[in-house]
Enzyme design. Structure first.
Site, mmCIF file in Angstrom:
data_model
loop_
_atom_site.group_PDB
_atom_site.id
_atom_site.type_symbol
_atom_site.label_atom_id
_atom_site.label_comp_id
_atom_site.label_asym_id
_atom_site.label_seq_id
_atom_site.Cartn_x
_atom_site.Cartn_y
_atom_site.Cartn_z
ATOM 1 C CB SER A 14 -0.922 0.006 1.218
ATOM 2 O OG SER A 14 -1.563 1.254 1.299
ATOM 3 C CB THR A 59 -7.212 -1.505 1.208
ATOM 4 O OG1 THR A 59 -7.206 -1.782 -0.183
ATOM 5 C CG2 THR A 59 -6.113 -2.317 1.887
ATOM 6 C CE LYS A 63 -11.558 -0.606 -0.390
ATOM 7 N NZ LYS A 63 -11.447 0.003 -1.706
ATOM 8 C CG ASP A 99 -12.466 3.476 -2.518
ATOM 9 O OD1 ASP A 99 -11.333 3.974 -2.438
ATOM 10 O OD2 ASP A 99 -12.775 2.394 -1.986
ATOM 11 N N GLY A 120 -17.028 -5.134 -14.963
ATOM 12 C CA GLY A 120 -16.782 -5.678 -13.624
ATOM 13 C C GLY A 120 -17.926 -5.327 -12.691
ATOM 14 C CB ALA A 121 -20.333 -6.883 -11.108
ATOM 15 N N GLY A 123 -16.476 -4.674 -5.695
ATOM 16 C CA GLY A 123 -16.627 -3.547 -4.779
ATOM 17 C C GLY A 123 -16.354 -2.206 -5.442
HETATM 18 P P1 NDP Z 1 -13.422 -7.568 -6.774
HETATM 19 O O1 NDP Z 1 -12.678 -8.820 -6.474
HETATM 20 O O2 NDP Z 1 -14.489 -7.113 -5.828
HETATM 21 O O3 NDP Z 1 -14.093 -7.697 -8.251
HETATM 22 C C1 NDP Z 1 -13.362 -8.137 -9.352
HETATM 23 C C2 NDP Z 1 -14.224 -8.070 -10.624
HETATM 24 O O4 NDP Z 1 -13.362 -8.330 -11.713
HETATM 25 C C3 NDP Z 1 -15.345 -9.093 -10.692
HETATM 26 O O5 NDP Z 1 -16.474 -8.483 -11.279
HETATM 27 C C4 NDP Z 1 -14.766 -10.187 -11.611
HETATM 28 O O6 NDP Z 1 -15.743 -10.864 -12.385
HETATM 29 C C5 NDP Z 1 -13.920 -9.370 -12.537
HETATM 30 N N1 NDP Z 1 -12.782 -10.093 -13.121
HETATM 31 C C6 NDP Z 1 -11.695 -10.578 -12.483
HETATM 32 N N2 NDP Z 1 -10.843 -11.121 -13.383
HETATM 33 C C7 NDP Z 1 -11.413 -10.969 -14.604
HETATM 34 C C8 NDP Z 1 -11.012 -11.319 -15.927
HETATM 35 N N3 NDP Z 1 -9.860 -11.943 -16.167
HETATM 36 N N4 NDP Z 1 -11.839 -10.991 -16.950
HETATM 37 C C9 NDP Z 1 -13.015 -10.352 -16.714
HETATM 38 N N5 NDP Z 1 -13.442 -10.010 -15.483
HETATM 39 C C10 NDP Z 1 -12.652 -10.313 -14.441
HETATM 40 O O7 NDP Z 1 -12.317 -6.446 -6.958
HETATM 41 P P2 NDP Z 1 -12.356 -4.902 -6.559
HETATM 42 O O8 NDP Z 1 -13.562 -4.255 -7.145
HETATM 43 O O9 NDP Z 1 -12.119 -4.760 -5.108
HETATM 44 O O10 NDP Z 1 -11.022 -4.363 -7.286
HETATM 45 C C11 NDP Z 1 -10.942 -4.385 -8.691
HETATM 46 C C12 NDP Z 1 -9.704 -3.604 -9.166
HETATM 47 O O11 NDP Z 1 -9.768 -2.256 -8.720
HETATM 48 C C13 NDP Z 1 -8.379 -4.153 -8.660
HETATM 49 O O12 NDP Z 1 -7.512 -4.201 -9.775
HETATM 50 C C14 NDP Z 1 -7.903 -3.101 -7.659
HETATM 51 O O13 NDP Z 1 -6.496 -3.037 -7.614
HETATM 52 C C15 NDP Z 1 -8.504 -1.834 -8.256
HETATM 53 N N6 NDP Z 1 -8.741 -0.729 -7.293
HETATM 54 C C16 NDP Z 1 -8.213 0.523 -7.558
HETATM 55 C C17 NDP Z 1 -8.453 1.592 -6.708
HETATM 56 C C18 NDP Z 1 -7.848 2.940 -6.987
HETATM 57 O O14 NDP Z 1 -7.916 3.812 -6.117
HETATM 58 N N7 NDP Z 1 -7.274 3.174 -8.142
HETATM 59 C C19 NDP Z 1 -9.298 1.452 -5.494
HETATM 60 C C20 NDP Z 1 -9.815 0.117 -5.322
HETATM 61 C C21 NDP Z 1 -9.543 -0.929 -6.203
HETATM 62 P P3 NDP Z 1 -16.505 -12.198 -11.863
HETATM 63 O O15 NDP Z 1 -17.612 -11.705 -10.981
HETATM 64 O O16 NDP Z 1 -16.993 -12.841 -13.098
HETATM 65 O O17 NDP Z 1 -15.485 -13.022 -11.122
#
Ligand code: NDP
Length: 263
Positions: A14, A59, A63, A99, A120-121, A123
């Protein structure tokens, strides 16, 4: 002396301690922001109290647990169901979500936007969808699997999984999936993504410090893009503002944190 922390698992990567410590130093606050790994989510609040923290960020993957455990949840966090900032207000632990507003702040440079497609769906998608809707931007959610779409359906978003998706024209396309984070994958079929980009003006990847395959694909199109650096920066600026009860101007907090990304 203010004591702040980031809770997560893992937390070793982090950048938050560097951002908040730089701001405290620059703004003349005596304090320290530390990393603290939390393995068992049920211990979030007891750890906060045991460490006698003034505030903390939360993080992945805690959350939602933070949302459940706060004494009170305020603002956008209530609609998102996730808390990334905890503030000690006279012994009461108040939960916020920065966020969402951090993301919205970071897209202001794009100008006015009417509709967006979120890939994506998880958090992060929830936080972004809620803040865009709040600002009258029409949101469509597209996720690989249908199982995570319930929150979005319940909250009135247009959403579909890969199988049921019918493409349309979106001004802004946002990748919130982790595709591209540690691999070179696209978050969606490459040809479909190309097709969507031909009609889009803006692309955003919440992954930061990397030109992901998703962002690289925009090179073939007239698209303005951003990675997640500014979202990360602004969520930290807004959290810092909450930790210190609006004592500082947001742009002076931003100014003290931004150079950390250039190191
Ligand atoms: P989650 O684990 O809650 O969700 C991940 C999502 O990604 C799901 O919808 C999943 O789909 C999808 N997914 C994962 N791998 C693939 C793939 N290969 N192809 C298609 N879809 C995929 O993650 P978060 O929402 O917590 O975090 C997501 C990203 O956001 C991370 O990369 C994190 O580093 C980044 N982030 C950045 C922040 C910033 O401040 N810039 C703040 C917070 C997060 P399924 O449901 O089908 O599995």
């Amino acid at each position: 002396m203010s004591l702040l922390a980031i809770f997560g698992n893992p937390v070793s990567h982090s950048i938050s301690p560097r951002l908040h410590n730089a701001a405290m130093q620059s703004l003349g606050i005596k304090g320290c922001y530390i990393r603290h790994q939390i393995i068992e989510p049920t211990t979030l609040l007891s750890t906060f109290k045991k460490l006698q923290l003034n505030g903390a960020n939360v993080t992945v993957p805690h959350k939602e647990a933070a949302f459940e455990q706060c004494d009170e949840v305020r603002g956008m966090a209530k609609k998102i169901g996730a808390v990334n900032t905890l503030v000690n207000e006279n012994g009461k632990i108040i939960g916020y979500n920065t966020d969402a507003s951090g993301f919205y702040e970071s897209i202001k440079s794009f100008g006015s936007i009417k509709n967006a497609l979120i890939l994506g769906a998880g958090g992060t998608a929830k936080a972004i969808a809620v803040i865009l809707k709040e600002n009258n931007i029409k949101v469509t959610i597209l996720n690989r699997s249908a199982s995570r779409l319930d929150f979005f359906k319940e909250n009135g978003f247009t959403c579909s999984d890969w199988e049921s998706f019918t493409p349309s024209k979106y001004e802004l396309i946002i990748n919130t999936t982790s595709a591209g984070l540690k691999d070179e994958q696209y978050p969606l079929d490459k040809e479909l993504l190309e097709k969507l980009f031909t009609q889009a003006n803006f692309a955003y990847d919440v992954i930061y410090n990397k030109k992901t395959p998703f962002l690289a694909l925009t090179d073939n199109h007239k698209i303005t893009y951003k990675d997640g650096k500014d979202m990360l920066l602004y969520q930290a600026v807004l959290a810092f503002n909450l930790f210190f009860n609006n004592r500082f101007k947001l742009d002076s907090i931003e100014k003290s944190m931004r150079p950390i990304f250039e190191l």
